[in-house]
Scaffold this active site. Sequence first.
Site, PDB file in Angstrom:
ATOM      1  N   HIS A  14       0.809  -1.215   0.000  1.00  0.00           N
ATOM      2  CA  HIS A  14       0.000   0.000   0.000  1.00  0.00           C
ATOM      3  C   HIS A  14       0.845   1.269   0.000  1.00  0.00           C
ATOM      4  O   HIS A  14       0.360   2.340  -0.354  1.00  0.00           O
ATOM      5  CB  HIS A  14      -0.976   0.005   1.182  1.00  0.00           C
ATOM      6  CG  HIS A  14      -0.363   0.252   2.515  1.00  0.00           C
ATOM      7  ND1 HIS A  14      -0.071  -0.741   3.409  1.00  0.00           N
ATOM      8  CD2 HIS A  14       0.009   1.407   3.126  1.00  0.00           C
ATOM      9  CE1 HIS A  14       0.443  -0.210   4.504  1.00  0.00           C
ATOM     10  NE2 HIS A  14       0.500   1.090   4.358  1.00  0.00           N
ATOM     11  N   ASP A  53      -0.062  -7.529   1.344  1.00  0.00           N
ATOM     12  CA  ASP A  53       0.476  -6.179   1.542  1.00  0.00           C
ATOM     13  C   ASP A  53       2.004  -6.169   1.559  1.00  0.00           C
ATOM     14  O   ASP A  53       2.621  -5.444   2.339  1.00  0.00           O
ATOM     15  CB  ASP A  53      -0.074  -5.550   2.828  1.00  0.00           C
ATOM     16  CG  ASP A  53       0.082  -4.034   2.839  1.00  0.00           C
ATOM     17  OD1 ASP A  53       0.186  -3.449   1.753  1.00  0.00           O
ATOM     18  OD2 ASP A  53       0.108  -3.447   3.936  1.00  0.00           O
ATOM     19  N   GLY A  73       3.947   6.265   8.512  1.00  0.00           N
ATOM     20  CA  GLY A  73       5.320   6.324   8.031  1.00  0.00           C
ATOM     21  C   GLY A  73       6.140   5.129   8.468  1.00  0.00           C
ATOM     22  O   GLY A  73       7.157   4.820   7.856  1.00  0.00           O
ATOM     23  N   ASN A  74       5.723   4.442   9.552  1.00  0.00           N
ATOM     24  CA  ASN A  74       6.378   3.188   9.932  1.00  0.00           C
ATOM     25  C   ASN A  74       5.980   2.051   8.994  1.00  0.00           C
ATOM     26  O   ASN A  74       6.598   0.990   8.995  1.00  0.00           O
ATOM     27  CB  ASN A  74       6.001   2.767  11.353  1.00  0.00           C
ATOM     28  CG  ASN A  74       6.863   3.415  12.414  1.00  0.00           C
ATOM     29  OD1 ASN A  74       6.379   4.230  13.191  1.00  0.00           O
ATOM     30  ND2 ASN A  74       8.136   3.054  12.453  1.00  0.00           N
ATOM     31  N   SER A  75       4.923   2.257   8.220  1.00  0.00           N
ATOM     32  CA  SER A  75       4.397   1.201   7.376  1.00  0.00           C
ATOM     33  C   SER A  75       5.470   0.685   6.419  1.00  0.00           C
ATOM     34  O   SER A  75       6.088   1.446   5.676  1.00  0.00           O
ATOM     35  CB  SER A  75       3.211   1.742   6.576  1.00  0.00           C
ATOM     36  OG  SER A  75       2.408   0.713   6.106  1.00  0.00           O
ATOM     37  N   LEU A 131      -9.577 -23.625  -5.144  1.00  0.00           N
ATOM     38  CA  LEU A 131     -10.416 -24.797  -4.981  1.00  0.00           C
ATOM     39  C   LEU A 131     -11.751 -24.634  -5.710  1.00  0.00           C
ATOM     40  O   LEU A 131     -12.201 -25.550  -6.397  1.00  0.00           O
ATOM     41  CB  LEU A 131     -10.647 -25.050  -3.492  1.00  0.00           C
ATOM     42  CG  LEU A 131     -11.433 -26.284  -3.083  1.00  0.00           C
ATOM     43  CD1 LEU A 131     -10.773 -27.547  -3.618  1.00  0.00           C
ATOM     44  CD2 LEU A 131     -11.550 -26.353  -1.557  1.00  0.00           C
ATOM     45  N   GLY A 132     -12.410 -23.493  -5.549  1.00  0.00           N
ATOM     46  CA  GLY A 132     -13.647 -23.242  -6.263  1.00  0.00           C
ATOM     47  C   GLY A 132     -14.896 -23.502  -5.451  1.00  0.00           C
ATOM     48  O   GLY A 132     -15.863 -24.087  -5.952  1.00  0.00           O
TER      49      GLY A 132
END
Length: 492
Positions: free
Chosen positions: A123, A153, A227-229, A284-285
């Site tokens: 992100h 992510d 900002g740590n992300s 798998l469906g």
Amino acid sequence: MTASRAFSRIFTPVLLAGAVCLSPLQPSYAEAQNNRAAASMPPGTPMSFADLIERVSPAVVSIEATGSVDPRAVPDLDDIPPQFREFFERFGGPGGQQPQRPRRSQGSGFFISAEGLLVTNEHVISGADSISVTLPDGAEYSAEVVGRDAATDIALLRVTGAERTFPYVNLDRTPTVRVGDWVVAVGNPFGLGGTATAGIVSAIGRPLGNTQLYTNFLQIDAPINRGNSGGPAFDLNGNVVGVNSAIFSPTGGNVGIGFAIPSDLAASVVDQLIERGEVRRGYLGIAPQSLTADLAESLGLPRDRRGVLVAEVIAGTPAAEAGLRNGDVIIRINNEAVNEQRELFQRIGNVPPGGQVDLRVIRDGRERNIRVRLAERPEAEQAGASSTPAPAQDEVFGMRLTPADEAARERVGATGTRGLLVGAVRNDSEAARRDIRSGDVILEAGGRDVSSVADLRAAIEDARSRNRNAVLVLVARQQGGVRYVALSLEAN
């Protein structure tokens, strides 16, 4: 009793009597204090994080991504409770109903190779036209995307135009993290590069709703902020055990609840991004749902039976070809117990397309084995157009019901001629308590297709004749998929 008080009580009488000369074998006052303090601390408790932070910080970078945002792709944050807005902002700028506009995102990342490969959150760089990386020494470089995986992510970048090697850290592939272990987060909160915080692992295997089905997070209380992300969470040996991803925040500030992607999952994703630039997951469906006590009882199973109920087998998928059926209960995958829906998504997703899995299922009260060769997971299909519900004619469990027409079936993705369209639902009814809503379509009852209210009533009577406490109905909803619901017979 503290160490300082103990020292005073032992040595004060001697000091009053006169000066004492310590022999070379006797510790000094400061040494004695340090020895006593160290002895009182359990193993693993650091006296200081300074050496660790000094060693790993050169590998942690600040990332700035610039691009443009189409407001139609961003939720209006005014409609989202404030404590959950952080998950939509994802440490970036707020959404809004504005014309397409520039977007500037700041985050963190860390090098995993001397050649300039670095890990961050997807992100952080999503929608970016350009990405710059700033090192702790102030050097700034451009970076390109090697690969990204929105489902976990994780993004992998490579520094470009640099004729040098880079300091890097170890992304632990086999972490042994326990609740209570120390973690140190290093990153770029609010643009303040090189910031270190410390705390403990508060929980392991923490789910964060249906938008993150493939990740069970580490919950940490080391303060992390915007900002740590994408920055690393280190153990005391300097290994990366988590990639910081999100915070829970009622106010927008840190309240000591942060979430990090476990390093073993991140490493697995990184390996695939290096190899092919994307992550491929087995498919798998089926439309699955966790088996609740009420659902288990309606199937004639013990209320404490755990597993995943097959709400629908999608035509033309591996599940259909292998012979799975609606109403099957999956209890094991490759001889490992599966207790709820998230586990099934993660176990199946960890198998590459073309791989085989052995499923242990319960059907009609008996266990059987089914082998399935998985396909590659497709993109989500677009929901059908809406339609106006037809008028209802009869009431069961507090629902006004009528046979579903073609438009109603198409709206919920149902095939054939089956289905009962739900009109009004009484607020105090059993249907309302089970979250059945106007516009839903009931496809099955008691394991049989229903096309009329008479079919539903027949299924109810059959369940009563078998001494069941509930009848199991299959409900379809626009954009909500299908799910089984156990309706208590006492309420009808």
